[in-house]
Design a protein around this motif. Sequence first.
Motif, PDB file in Angstrom:
ATOM      1  N   LEU A  69       0.815  -1.219   0.000  1.00 40.82           N
ATOM      2  CA  LEU A  69       0.000   0.000   0.000  1.00 40.82           C
ATOM      3  C   LEU A  69       0.845   1.265   0.000  1.00 40.82           C
ATOM      4  O   LEU A  69       0.309   2.373  -0.012  1.00 40.82           O
ATOM      5  CB  LEU A  69      -0.929   0.004   1.227  1.00 40.82           C
ATOM      6  CG  LEU A  69      -2.003  -1.095   1.251  1.00 40.82           C
ATOM      7  CD1 LEU A  69      -2.762  -1.071   2.567  1.00 40.82           C
ATOM      8  CD2 LEU A  69      -2.948  -0.941   0.069  1.00 40.82           C
ATOM      9  N   GLY A  70       2.163   1.103   0.059  1.00 41.37           N
ATOM     10  CA  GLY A  70       3.049   2.258   0.090  1.00 41.37           C
ATOM     11  C   GLY A  70       2.920   3.068   1.365  1.00 41.37           C
ATOM     12  O   GLY A  70       3.143   4.279   1.362  1.00 41.37           O
ATOM     13  N   LEU A  71       2.560   2.408   2.466  1.00 43.44           N
ATOM     14  CA  LEU A  71       2.358   3.110   3.733  1.00 43.44           C
ATOM     15  C   LEU A  71       3.659   3.255   4.506  1.00 43.44           C
ATOM     16  O   LEU A  71       4.423   2.295   4.637  1.00 43.44           O
ATOM     17  CB  LEU A  71       1.372   2.340   4.624  1.00 43.44           C
ATOM     18  CG  LEU A  71      -0.088   2.336   4.207  1.00 43.44           C
ATOM     19  CD1 LEU A  71      -0.880   1.380   5.085  1.00 43.44           C
ATOM     20  CD2 LEU A  71      -0.653   3.745   4.306  1.00 43.44           C
ATOM     21  N   SER A  72       3.881   4.432   5.035  1.00 43.89           N
ATOM     22  CA  SER A  72       4.988   4.637   5.959  1.00 43.89           C
ATOM     23  C   SER A  72       4.562   4.116   7.331  1.00 43.89           C
ATOM     24  O   SER A  72       3.376   3.907   7.593  1.00 43.89           O
ATOM     25  CB  SER A  72       5.329   6.124   6.068  1.00 43.89           C
ATOM     26  OG  SER A  72       4.265   6.817   6.701  1.00 43.89           O
ATOM     27  N   ALA A 121       2.232   6.734   8.860  1.00 45.08           N
ATOM     28  CA  ALA A 121       0.875   6.724   8.302  1.00 45.08           C
ATOM     29  C   ALA A 121       0.101   5.498   8.775  1.00 45.08           C
ATOM     30  O   ALA A 121      -1.087   5.599   9.124  1.00 45.08           O
ATOM     31  CB  ALA A 121       0.928   6.765   6.778  1.00 45.08           C
ATOM     32  N   ALA A 122       0.743   4.347   8.812  1.00 42.00           N
ATOM     33  CA  ALA A 122       0.076   3.122   9.261  1.00 42.00           C
ATOM     34  C   ALA A 122      -0.287   3.224  10.742  1.00 42.00           C
ATOM     35  O   ALA A 122      -1.389   2.839  11.148  1.00 42.00           O
ATOM     36  CB  ALA A 122       0.961   1.909   9.004  1.00 42.00           C
ATOM     37  N   SER A 150       0.705   4.562  18.521  1.00 34.51           N
ATOM     38  CA  SER A 150       1.872   5.420  18.328  1.00 34.51           C
ATOM     39  C   SER A 150       2.823   4.796  17.312  1.00 34.51           C
ATOM     40  O   SER A 150       2.820   3.578  17.086  1.00 34.51           O
ATOM     41  CB  SER A 150       2.599   5.631  19.661  1.00 34.51           C
ATOM     42  OG  SER A 150       3.256   4.433  20.053  1.00 34.51           O
ATOM     43  N   ARG A 151       3.643   5.647  16.716  1.00 36.78           N
ATOM     44  CA  ARG A 151       4.648   5.166  15.775  1.00 36.78           C
ATOM     45  C   ARG A 151       5.603   4.210  16.481  1.00 36.78           C
ATOM     46  O   ARG A 151       6.020   3.205  15.923  1.00 36.78           O
ATOM     47  CB  ARG A 151       5.418   6.354  15.198  1.00 36.78           C
ATOM     48  CG  ARG A 151       6.408   5.958  14.121  1.00 36.78           C
ATOM     49  CD  ARG A 151       7.264   7.134  13.658  1.00 36.78           C
ATOM     50  NE  ARG A 151       8.019   6.797  12.470  1.00 36.78           N
ATOM     51  CZ  ARG A 151       9.018   5.923  12.435  1.00 36.78           C
ATOM     52  NH1 ARG A 151       9.373   5.282  13.528  1.00 36.78           N
ATOM     53  NH2 ARG A 151       9.663   5.680  11.312  1.00 36.78           N
TER      54      ARG A 151
END
Length: 114
Positions: A21-24, A27-28, A35-36
């Motif tokens: 999906l090209g997600l960072s 973003a995910a 949290s990241r």
Amino acid sequence: MLMHNPPHPGEVLRELCLEPLGLSVTAAAEALGVSRKTLSAVLNGRAGISPEMAIRLSIAFGASAESWLNQQSQYELWHAEQHREELKVKRLVAGSSNTSSGHSPDSTNQNTGQ
């Protein structure tokens, strides 16, 4: 049957969900409502998939929560099996005198308060 050295679910998540999906990670994480740092720990194999995370992944990517938890369970069990020989466990068999307390299993917890 156990899979031979199954991948950590975070690796599966990265390769089959985020990358296509090209997600960072950022973003995910935002889409998942975590949290990241939390997502990064899962993706890098430093944390496992919790039941709550499995539900989040199920909602976001469509796979069942059970499938995510099964992946985590298979991963953990395979790694635990690698240390099976190191465990100090005695085999318990019905009818043998394996109890160390000297009480038979039938004589404990007899007082039910009735």
